[in-house]
Design a protein around this motif. Structure first.
Motif, PDB file in Angstrom:
ATOM      1  N   UNK A  45       0.808  -1.213   0.000  1.00 32.26           N
ATOM      2  CA  UNK A  45       0.000   0.000   0.000  1.00 32.26           C
ATOM      3  C   UNK A  45       0.846   1.270   0.000  1.00 32.26           C
ATOM      4  N   UNK A  46       0.449   2.206  -0.832  1.00 30.17           N
ATOM      5  CA  UNK A  46       1.183   3.469  -0.947  1.00 30.17           C
ATOM      6  C   UNK A  46       1.247   4.205   0.392  1.00 30.17           C
ATOM      7  N   UNK A  47       0.149   4.232   1.120  1.00 27.52           N
ATOM      8  CA  UNK A  47       0.128   4.932   2.404  1.00 27.52           C
ATOM      9  C   UNK A  47       1.159   4.381   3.384  1.00 27.52           C
ATOM     10  N   UNK A  48       1.321   3.062   3.397  1.00 19.35           N
ATOM     11  CA  UNK A  48       2.334   2.447   4.261  1.00 19.35           C
ATOM     12  C   UNK A  48       3.741   2.800   3.800  1.00 19.35           C
ATOM     13  N   UNK A  49       3.948   2.787   2.496  1.00 22.19           N
ATOM     14  CA  UNK A  49       5.264   3.171   1.973  1.00 22.19           C
ATOM     15  C   UNK A  49       5.585   4.589   2.412  1.00 22.19           C
ATOM     16  N   UNK A  50       4.630   5.494   2.303  1.00 19.49           N
ATOM     17  CA  UNK A  50       4.863   6.891   2.681  1.00 19.49           C
ATOM     18  C   UNK A  50       5.135   7.024   4.176  1.00 19.49           C
ATOM     19  N   UNK A  51       4.426   6.247   4.983  1.00 23.22           N
ATOM     20  CA  UNK A  51       4.634   6.298   6.434  1.00 23.22           C
ATOM     21  C   UNK A  51       6.033   5.815   6.804  1.00 23.22           C
ATOM     22  N   UNK A  52       6.435   4.700   6.218  1.00 24.38           N
ATOM     23  CA  UNK A  52       7.782   4.174   6.484  1.00 24.38           C
ATOM     24  C   UNK A  52       8.830   5.156   5.968  1.00 24.38           C
ATOM     25  N   UNK A  73      19.139  13.634  17.153  1.00 25.71           N
ATOM     26  CA  UNK A  73      19.374  12.191  17.301  1.00 25.71           C
ATOM     27  C   UNK A  73      18.194  11.514  17.992  1.00 25.71           C
ATOM     28  N   UNK A  74      17.700  12.114  19.071  1.00 21.87           N
ATOM     29  CA  UNK A  74      16.554  11.541  19.788  1.00 21.87           C
ATOM     30  C   UNK A  74      15.323  11.504  18.880  1.00 21.87           C
ATOM     31  N   UNK A  75      15.041  12.612  18.203  1.00 25.69           N
ATOM     32  CA  UNK A  75      13.876  12.671  17.323  1.00 25.69           C
ATOM     33  C   UNK A  75      13.959  11.680  16.179  1.00 25.69           C
ATOM     34  N   UNK A  76      15.137  11.603  15.551  1.00 34.90           N
ATOM     35  CA  UNK A  76      15.319  10.666  14.441  1.00 34.90           C
ATOM     36  C   UNK A  76      15.190   9.225  14.925  1.00 34.90           C
ATOM     37  N   UNK A  77      15.691   8.940  16.112  1.00 37.40           N
ATOM     38  CA  UNK A  77      15.592   7.582  16.664  1.00 37.40           C
ATOM     39  C   UNK A  77      14.138   7.183  16.884  1.00 37.40           C
ATOM     40  N   UNK A  78      13.357   8.101  17.407  1.00 42.47           N
ATOM     41  CA  UNK A  78      11.929   7.825  17.619  1.00 42.47           C
ATOM     42  C   UNK A  78      11.244   7.562  16.282  1.00 42.47           C
ATOM     43  N   UNK A  79      11.562   8.383  15.290  1.00 39.96           N
ATOM     44  CA  UNK A  79      10.928   8.235  13.971  1.00 39.96           C
ATOM     45  C   UNK A  79      11.322   6.931  13.294  1.00 39.96           C
ATOM     46  N   UNK A  80      12.582   6.576  13.369  1.00 43.08           N
ATOM     47  CA  UNK A  80      13.033   5.342  12.715  1.00 43.08           C
ATOM     48  C   UNK A  80      12.464   4.122  13.443  1.00 43.08           C
ATOM     49  N   UNK A  81      12.291   4.227  14.746  1.00 40.78           N
ATOM     50  CA  UNK A  81      11.642   3.149  15.489  1.00 40.78           C
ATOM     51  C   UNK A  81      10.203   2.975  15.003  1.00 40.78           C
ATOM     52  N   UNK A  82       9.494   4.069  14.866  1.00 39.84           N
ATOM     53  CA  UNK A  82       8.117   4.006  14.381  1.00 39.84           C
ATOM     54  C   UNK A  82       8.030   3.442  12.971  1.00 39.84           C
ATOM     55  N   UNK A  83       8.916   3.896  12.096  1.00 40.59           N
ATOM     56  CA  UNK A  83       8.932   3.392  10.720  1.00 40.59           C
ATOM     57  C   UNK A  83       9.245   1.897  10.699  1.00 40.59           C
ATOM     58  N   UNK A  84      10.149   1.456  11.573  1.00 44.58           N
ATOM     59  CA  UNK A  84      10.504   0.032  11.647  1.00 44.58           C
ATOM     60  C   UNK A  84       9.327  -0.811  12.118  1.00 44.58           C
ATOM     61  N   UNK A  85       8.583  -0.303  13.075  1.00 45.46           N
ATOM     62  CA  UNK A  85       7.404  -1.024  13.569  1.00 45.46           C
ATOM     63  C   UNK A  85       6.400  -1.203  12.436  1.00 45.46           C
ATOM     64  N   UNK A  86       6.155  -0.140  11.683  1.00 45.03           N
ATOM     65  CA  UNK A  86       5.203  -0.220  10.567  1.00 45.03           C
ATOM     66  C   UNK A  86       5.700  -1.208   9.515  1.00 45.03           C
ATOM     67  N   UNK A  87       6.981  -1.113   9.157  1.00 49.24           N
ATOM     68  CA  UNK A  87       7.524  -1.985   8.112  1.00 49.24           C
ATOM     69  C   UNK A  87       7.532  -3.440   8.563  1.00 49.24           C
ATOM     70  N   UNK A 136       4.164  -5.278   9.192  1.00 50.94           N
ATOM     71  CA  UNK A 136       3.355  -5.564   8.002  1.00 50.94           C
ATOM     72  C   UNK A 136       4.028  -6.527   7.031  1.00 50.94           C
ATOM     73  N   UNK A 137       5.091  -7.203   7.471  1.00 51.72           N
ATOM     74  CA  UNK A 137       5.759  -8.186   6.616  1.00 51.72           C
ATOM     75  C   UNK A 137       4.891  -9.439   6.520  1.00 51.72           C
ATOM     76  N   UNK A 138       4.824  -9.970   5.333  1.00 49.23           N
ATOM     77  CA  UNK A 138       4.082 -11.216   5.126  1.00 49.23           C
ATOM     78  C   UNK A 138       4.939 -12.377   5.615  1.00 49.23           C
TER      79      UNK A 138
END
Length: 110
Positions: A56-63, A89-103, A106-108
């Motif tokens: 899904x495009x929305x998931x790609x954009x979120x990640x 660094x703190x902000x980027x770490x939080x964001x990459x953690x969130x993106x990792x959770x989404x990615x 949602x793995x098959x």
């Protein structure tokens, strides 16, 4: 996953370069050639982002949002020659953690 990660960072490079080209033209009064380079780079960004192996495009954009933040801070350091601070660094770490959770969430399987 490694393939997707590389594609995400390539897309981020094209988007950041494209936007930076507009920054150079409008903020730093550089030649109009930068506008053309910016448009080409943004078109490449949009194309590359379609190559991510996520349904899904929305998931790609979120990640991508998390990757974009990290890539922007790398641009800050390597291109603009500015240091990032602990809040970056703190902000980027939080964001990459969130993106990792989404990615990863949602793995098959199988």
């Amino acid at each position: 996953m490694i393939g997707n990660l590389g594609i995400f960072f390539l897309a981020a490079f094209f988007e950041i370069f494209g936007c930076f080209a507009f920054w150079l033209y409008f903020r730093l009064e550089r030649t109009p050639l930068w506008l053309a380079l910016g448009v080409i780079s943004l078109v490449l960004f949009a194309y590359v982002l379609t190559k991510i192996d996520v349904e899904n495009a929305g998931r790609v954009y979120a990640i991508y949002g998390g990757i974009y933040i990290v890539a922007s801070l790398l641009w800050l350091v390597f291109i603009e020659k500015e240091s990032f601070n602990r809040w970056d660094i703190i902000g980027a770490s939080i964001c990459i953690l969130g993106a990792s959770v989404i990615f990863l969430g949602n793995q098959k399987v199988g």
